[in-house]
Scaffold this active site. Structure first.
Site, mmCIF file in Angstrom:
data_model
loop_
_atom_site.group_PDB
_atom_site.id
_atom_site.type_symbol
_atom_site.label_atom_id
_atom_site.label_comp_id
_atom_site.label_asym_id
_atom_site.label_seq_id
_atom_site.Cartn_x
_atom_site.Cartn_y
_atom_site.Cartn_z
ATOM 1 N N LYS A 220 -4.845 -18.171 29.377
ATOM 2 C CA LYS A 220 -5.232 -16.765 29.436
ATOM 3 C C LYS A 220 -5.412 -16.464 27.842
ATOM 4 O O LYS A 220 -6.648 -15.935 27.479
ATOM 5 C CB LYS A 220 -4.254 -15.570 29.871
ATOM 6 C CG LYS A 220 -4.298 -15.634 31.233
ATOM 7 C CD LYS A 220 -3.537 -14.521 31.786
ATOM 8 C CE LYS A 220 -1.880 -14.738 31.759
ATOM 9 N NZ LYS A 220 -1.147 -15.820 32.063
ATOM 10 N N THR A 221 -4.347 -16.714 27.016
ATOM 11 C CA THR A 221 -4.398 -16.634 25.648
ATOM 12 C C THR A 221 -5.613 -17.611 24.953
ATOM 13 O O THR A 221 -6.295 -17.010 24.138
ATOM 14 C CB THR A 221 -3.271 -16.910 25.018
ATOM 15 O OG1 THR A 221 -2.160 -16.040 25.833
ATOM 16 C CG2 THR A 221 -2.865 -16.327 23.487
ATOM 17 N N GLN B 137 4.363 -11.364 35.634
ATOM 18 C CA GLN B 137 5.010 -11.432 34.189
ATOM 19 C C GLN B 137 5.152 -10.119 33.681
ATOM 20 O O GLN B 137 5.497 -9.945 32.530
ATOM 21 C CB GLN B 137 4.072 -12.329 33.101
ATOM 22 C CG GLN B 137 4.292 -13.720 33.820
ATOM 23 C CD GLN B 137 3.597 -14.652 32.724
ATOM 24 O OE1 GLN B 137 4.074 -14.783 31.496
ATOM 25 N NE2 GLN B 137 2.605 -15.217 33.037
ATOM 26 N N ASP C 94 -4.295 -8.810 25.169
ATOM 27 C CA ASP C 94 -3.571 -9.937 25.755
ATOM 28 C C ASP C 94 -2.095 -9.137 26.385
ATOM 29 O O ASP C 94 -1.711 -8.215 26.095
ATOM 30 C CB ASP C 94 -3.090 -11.067 24.934
ATOM 31 C CG ASP C 94 -2.576 -12.354 25.394
ATOM 32 O OD1 ASP C 94 -2.532 -12.373 26.716
ATOM 33 O OD2 ASP C 94 -2.244 -13.238 24.450
ATOM 34 N N GLU C 95 -1.553 -9.989 27.399
ATOM 35 C CA GLU C 95 -0.502 -9.545 27.984
ATOM 36 C C GLU C 95 -0.591 -7.870 28.672
ATOM 37 O O GLU C 95 0.268 -6.900 28.349
ATOM 38 C CB GLU C 95 0.505 -9.476 27.234
ATOM 39 C CG GLU C 95 0.917 -10.836 26.502
ATOM 40 C CD GLU C 95 1.772 -11.778 27.376
ATOM 41 O OE1 GLU C 95 2.132 -11.486 28.477
ATOM 42 O OE2 GLU C 95 2.028 -12.921 26.894
ATOM 43 N N ARG D 175 8.001 -21.140 30.878
ATOM 44 C CA ARG D 175 7.984 -21.472 29.398
ATOM 45 C C ARG D 175 8.023 -22.993 29.358
ATOM 46 O O ARG D 175 7.693 -23.467 28.143
ATOM 47 C CB ARG D 175 9.176 -20.783 28.610
ATOM 48 C CG ARG D 175 9.102 -19.493 28.574
ATOM 49 C CD ARG D 175 7.877 -18.843 28.293
ATOM 50 N NE ARG D 175 6.834 -18.356 29.514
ATOM 51 C CZ ARG D 175 5.781 -17.832 29.611
ATOM 52 N NH1 ARG D 175 5.269 -18.101 28.473
ATOM 53 N NH2 ARG D 175 5.262 -17.831 30.554
HETATM 54 N N1 LIG Z 1 -8.665 -25.995 29.623
HETATM 55 C C1 LIG Z 1 -7.484 -26.495 29.299
HETATM 56 N N2 LIG Z 1 -7.287 -27.890 28.954
HETATM 57 C C2 LIG Z 1 -6.312 -28.125 28.397
HETATM 58 N N3 LIG Z 1 -5.222 -27.254 27.946
HETATM 59 C C3 LIG Z 1 -5.486 -26.262 28.074
HETATM 60 C C4 LIG Z 1 -6.625 -25.551 28.756
HETATM 61 N N4 LIG Z 1 -6.363 -24.234 29.004
HETATM 62 C C5 LIG Z 1 -5.297 -24.209 28.313
HETATM 63 N N5 LIG Z 1 -4.594 -25.243 28.036
HETATM 64 C C6 LIG Z 1 -3.106 -25.209 27.241
HETATM 65 O O1 LIG Z 1 -2.337 -24.859 28.291
HETATM 66 C C7 LIG Z 1 -1.234 -24.061 27.790
HETATM 67 C C8 LIG Z 1 -1.241 -22.611 28.465
HETATM 68 O O2 LIG Z 1 -2.190 -21.995 27.875
HETATM 69 P P1 LIG Z 1 -2.233 -20.231 27.441
HETATM 70 O O3 LIG Z 1 -0.855 -20.233 26.405
HETATM 71 O O4 LIG Z 1 -3.194 -19.988 27.043
HETATM 72 O O5 LIG Z 1 -1.774 -19.703 28.678
HETATM 73 P P2 LIG Z 1 -1.487 -18.258 29.214
HETATM 74 O O6 LIG Z 1 -2.173 -18.044 30.756
HETATM 75 O O7 LIG Z 1 -1.664 -17.194 28.111
HETATM 76 O O8 LIG Z 1 -0.030 -18.597 29.663
HETATM 77 P P3 LIG Z 1 1.218 -17.118 29.629
HETATM 78 O O9 LIG Z 1 1.015 -16.362 30.846
HETATM 79 O O10 LIG Z 1 2.453 -17.707 29.464
HETATM 80 O O11 LIG Z 1 0.775 -16.422 28.252
HETATM 81 C C9 LIG Z 1 -1.369 -24.066 26.273
HETATM 82 O O12 LIG Z 1 -0.812 -25.248 25.433
HETATM 83 C C10 LIG Z 1 -3.063 -24.535 26.079
HETATM 84 O O13 LIG Z 1 -3.425 -24.992 25.057
HETATM 85 MG MG LIG Z 2 -0.620 -16.108 26.945
#
Ligand SMILES: Nc1ncnc2c1ncn2[C@@H]1O[C@H](COP(=O)(O)OP(=O)(O)OP(=O)(O)O)[C@@H](O)[C@H]1O
Ligand SMILES: [Mg+2]
Length: 726
Positions: free
Chosen positions: A35-36, A255, A224-225, A609
């Protein structure tokens, strides 16, 4: 630039979100699904492909650290072709963005130019003083509750005159306390955290011209969040977006962990209802964690009801099973964690990649001691933060008074630090004057001296204090910030005072004061603070941002933090400690509907995490808050899939087998000599049924802390309370 570069490293669903036509979007997805990452790429996409000027973009993140990272990532993505810094874009937390607005429009927001931020501790102190001054009974109107009341009302967007007292006497008093407090803050030019948000919201409401200007400017808003936004934050975004703004929010209902602080997960649904043609995009592939970790998280969270529902899967390996370590007690747990980290390090692992997560800050001390003994450097996020230390707050209070003499909180803090013979009686004269004449303490001081209201000695001492502040201000006026800080520490008497404090404690305080000077030396005024003085910008930084991280350590070190502050972060190696009934989930959460589910979401945040390896620890007996208690493993451990977990056994030591059958019921502690034990269910004539969560004292002095269903937590004297054991 080549468009494909912006879409590289994204899956189809992520691309859909990043490259979507302008409009309103909800990206709803589980932990670690990117997402981020999507949000970051979306911003780069808007600039590079949609040709949107960076000045029309506002992005809201959950921490200032996340904001800095996001800005840097976007810059580096875009600068593959041209080197650029995104000056015009606003990226920050709700608080930092709202604060920026207030700075820019302080007159319209009815604030003095040099207004300062009141942090939570200062807020509590101020309320304590005001309650006393206005003769409120401390037991009926505790300062903590007043804080909670006021912040809650502000989070809901309410001013005293907008609150309905329902003809309830008590409520009327709370409203009155809110009013007194707010008047005092307004006079002193102080804003608390909740006030920052509410005032920024009111600024938009009351000044349509200003709102219009920002509406036209920020056509692209990204958050975000989002699951942890509160009512006022939501209202503010909605107001700013108006009918024409484009809003992309990303979040995960699983979350949502700040319900206790007023966050409303319902805002996700509200967004879909309120925003024109909002479209939902779901991401389901997890890129962060191994299969075992992810499956554990999925299974755990499936025990919650009312979820929006998401399936998370990974292409990655199953990885190692999630380790479960049963420690004898908290010391054993700490030793285990430190020895495991040593092994990780010896195997070539980075300390930075290790995180220790706990439910409450008070758990960190034992772990810290074990790490120190093992000579493993660590860093604590949150907890006793650098800028919250006593000596630092003292020094900052002098600086604040220099910036703004009307700052009552700062005045109270240093008027007698170091002692200068100004007694409580004298202070009471001043405080009463502030109440009668509706003025600040500084003004009251001038008045009291001018009108000869004080005994000669007190008047002289006060006069000297005022002269000291004025002369510190004058003499440091032209100095750079670090020299000013150094000068103030040395000439205010603080340095001498702490120098005389005996032993290690005094030394540490002096070191910290020196560290403060280095912090001011290293401080770079952010782009958005151009119109502030260096001092004001630094004071803002100290209240708003620096809370996230302890100052300095540049070496690689273990990251320690509460589960709450771990949100959004990721680490290859994670330890979750203290996973016991009564601690996590906490006893309090067992009595309030909904709270248990929030605790479970917190466990979900913790588990997700971890990237490669996760170990969950619990201690069978734990000394916490000075009491030794026997604990059983948390129900959350029981909710993990058997095939993904494994009990950790150490070579050479005997650890008890991990026993799942004992999981899930209330913890039983040994009987107190009075016959009471924690976990006992009781019935009370007035408060109904509840659970004993604490036993103190003995015989006729036995006091019980009981969590009553729907009635909150109360302390009762056991032999007077007429309790029925159930
Ligand atoms: N398409 C992709 N290919 C490879 N790695 C990815 C891809 N998308 C995300 N990632 C990696 O996966 C991990 C999680 O991504 P991110 O932090 O954006 O998730 P999130 O959904 O924001 O998580 P959270 O809910 O914990 O905030 C990061 O290390 C990111 O770089
Ligand atoms: Mg995130």
């Amino acid at each position: 630039m080549d468009i494909s570069e912006l879409l590289d490293g994204l899956n189809d669903k992520q691309r859909e979100a990043v490259a979507a036509p302008l409009g309103n979007y909800l990206v709803l997805a589980g932990a670690g699904s990117g997402k981020t990452r999507v949000l970051t790429h979306r911003i780069a996409w808007l600039i590079a492909v949609e040709g949107i000027s960076e000045g029309s973009i506002m992005a809201v993140t959950f921490t200032n650290k996340a904001a800095a990272e996001m800005r840097q990532r976007i810059e580096s993505t875009l600068s593959q072709h041209s080197s650029r810094r995104l000056f015009g874009m606003w990226v920050g937390t709700f608080h930092s963005i709202a604060h920026r607005l207030l700075r820019a429009h302080y007159l319209d927001a009815n604030l003095p130019q040099d207004f300062q931020i009141l942090d939570s501790e200062d807020q509590l102190r101020l309320l304590k003083r005001l309650l006393k001054l206005h003769n409120y009974d401390e037991k009926m109107f505790p300062a903590k509750q007043a804080c909670w009341y006021i912040n809650n009302k502000k989070d809901d967007g309410l001013r005293p005159h907008q609150i309905d007292d329902n003809n309830d006497k008590q409520e009327r008093e709370w409203i009155n306390i809110y009013r007194i407090y707010q008047d005092t803050c307004d006079r002193a030019g102080l804003v608390d955290f909740a006030e920052i948000l509410l005032r920024a919201y009111e600024l938009f409401l009351k000044k349509p011209v200003i709102l219009q200007r920002y509406r036209q400017r920020f056509q692209q808003i990204l958050v975000d969040e989002f699951q942890d936004t509160n009512k006022i934050q939501y209202a503010w975004i909605r107001l700013l977006a108006g009918e024409t703004g484009n809003v992309m929010i990303v979040g995960d209902d699983d979350q949502s962990i700040y319900g206790w602080r007023g966050a409303q997960v319902e805002n996700i649904q509200r967004f879909l209802d309120d925003f024109h043609k909002a479209k939902t995009i779901r991401l389901e592939q997890n890129y962060r964690s191994t299969g075992n970790i992810l499956q554990s998280a999925n299974q755990l969270i499936s025990n919650n009801s009312n979820r929006l529902g998401k399936d998370l899967w990974t292409e990655g390996d199953k990885g190692e099973p999630v380790g479960i370590y049963a420690a004898f007690n908290e010391l054993d747990e700490a030793l285990f964690v430190s020895s495991q980290i040593k092994i990780w390090q010896e195997d070539g692992g980075e300390l930075n990649d290790c995180a220790v997560l706990y439910r409450s800050n008070s758990q960190s001390r034992v772990i810290e001691e074990a790490l120190i003994r093992a000579q493993i450097p660590y860093r604590i996020y949150g907890g006793m933060r650098f800028f919250e230390r006593q000596e630092i707050k003292d020094a900052l209070a002098y600086l604040r008074l220099i910036a703004n003499r009307q700052d009552d909180a700062a005045f109270e803090r240093v008027i007698n630090t170091p002692t200068r013979g100004i007694g409580d009686r004298t202070l009471d004269v001043l405080r009463n004057l502030t109440r009668e004449r509706e003025i600040t303490l500084w003004q009251a001081t001038q008045l009291a001296i001018g009108e000869n209201k004080l005994a000669g000695r007190s008047a002289t001492a006060l006069l000297r204090f005022c002269e000291l502040i004025n002369s510190l201000a004058q003499e440091t006026e032209e100095m750079p910030l670090f020299a000013q800080t150094d000068f103030v520490i040395k000439h205010s008497g603080l340095y001498e005072m702490y120098k005389q404090e005996k032993g290690e404690k005094g030394e540490v305080r002096i070191e910290n004061l020196e560290e403060l000077v280095s912090a001011t030396r290293e401080f770079i005024k952010p782009d958005d603070a151009e119109d502030m003085s260096d001092l004001s910008a630094f004071l803002t930084h100290a209240s708003l941002e620096a809370g996230e991280e302890q100052a300095s350590p540049h070496q690689s070190c273990v990251q320690m933090m509460t589960l709450h502050s771990a949100k959004g972060l990721e680490f290859p190696r994670v330890f979750m400690v203290g996973v016991e009934e009564g601690l996590f989930p906490s006893f309090m959460s067992l009595e309030e509907p909904g709270r248990l589910e929030e605790e479970r979401r917190l466990a979900y945040v913790g588990i997700t995490r971890a990237k490669q390896k996760l170990t969950i620890c619990y201690a069978e007996s734990r000394r916490l808050y000075g009491k030794e208690e026997r604990h059983i493993p948390s129900r959350f451990i029981n909710e993990l899939p058997q095939e993904c977990i494994q009990a950790v056994r150490l070579r050479g030591t005997v650890t008890r087998a991990y026993n799942q059958s004992a999981v899930g019921s209330v913890k039983i502690s040994p009987l107190n000599d009075s016959g009471w034990k924690t976990g006992q269910k009781v019935k009370h004539g007035k408060f109904g049924t509840g659970t004993v969560i604490n036993v103190e004292g003995s015989d006729n002095n036995t006091r019980l802390q009981i969590a009553f269903q729907g009635q909150g937590i109360k302390w009762l004297i056991a032999h007077l309370a007429n309790l029925e054991k159930l």
